[in-house]
Design a protein around this motif. Structure first.
Motif, PDB file in Angstrom:
ATOM      1  N   THR A  46       0.845  -1.193   0.000  1.00  0.00           N
ATOM      2  CA  THR A  46       0.000   0.000   0.000  1.00  0.00           C
ATOM      3  C   THR A  46       0.881   1.245   0.000  1.00  0.00           C
ATOM      4  O   THR A  46       1.934   1.267   0.638  1.00  0.00           O
ATOM      5  N   LEU A  69      -2.390   0.680  -4.543  1.00  0.00           N
ATOM      6  CA  LEU A  69      -2.009  -0.688  -4.228  1.00  0.00           C
ATOM      7  C   LEU A  69      -1.077  -1.188  -5.322  1.00  0.00           C
ATOM      8  O   LEU A  69      -1.450  -1.219  -6.491  1.00  0.00           O
ATOM      9  N   MET A  84      -7.330   3.093  -5.332  1.00  0.00           N
ATOM     10  CA  MET A  84      -8.625   2.801  -4.726  1.00  0.00           C
ATOM     11  C   MET A  84      -8.930   3.796  -3.617  1.00  0.00           C
ATOM     12  O   MET A  84      -8.027   4.422  -3.078  1.00  0.00           O
ATOM     13  N   SER A 105      -9.854  -0.241  -0.483  1.00  0.00           N
ATOM     14  CA  SER A 105      -8.559  -0.885  -0.284  1.00  0.00           C
ATOM     15  C   SER A 105      -8.577  -1.824   0.922  1.00  0.00           C
ATOM     16  O   SER A 105      -7.944  -2.873   0.902  1.00  0.00           O
TER      17      SER A 105
END
Length: 135
Positions: A86, A97, A110, A115
């Motif tokens: 991340t 990601l 995201m 996420s």
């Protein structure tokens, strides 16, 4: 359940201007007899209608490429994915990601809520997956 990544979409007016310039280039170069530029103009014209989607589901990671309704799938199953990292700084306030399969990685952007769902799904589908954070 499918979760789609956030993709930058070209605005309609930008696509129309590029398509008009590409069409003009094709016609002008064909008229002038410079046929080497016609295929390049055709490629630019096709690029105006190309879209890509990042989809994460129970099956794995699917990168969909769409051109004139024809869809190409590049599916990475969960057992072939080895790592997820991340990155909170790269695409703040969203989360990037970095999903890795062997030496190849793909970047999915995201929302924070999505996420979290993806990371939980990854832990369920592949318990040996490495999940880390980029600082």
């Amino acid at each position: 359940m499918e979760i789609k990544g956030i993709q930058k979409e070209r605005k309609l007016w930008v696509r129309l201007v590029i398509a008009a310039l590409a069409a003009f280039t094709i016609l002008y170069e064909a008229y002038m007899g410079q046929l080497i530029y016609v295929p390049l103009g055709l490629l630019v014209l096709l690029a105006c209608f190309y879209r890509r989607e990042h989809v994460i589901s129970d099956k794995g990671i699917d990168i969909r490429r769409i051109l004139f309704g024809w869809t190409s799938h590049e599916l990475w199953t969960w057992d072939s994915i080895v790592s997820i990292h991340t990155d909170r700084r790269r695409s703040a306030p969203n989360i990037a990601l970095h999903i890795g399969k062997g030496m190849t990685t793909r970047l999915f952007v995201m929302t924070p809520a999505d996420s979290k769902i993806v990371l939980e799904l990854a832990r369920q589908q592949n318990p040996v997956i490495h999940i880390g954070e980029i600082h």
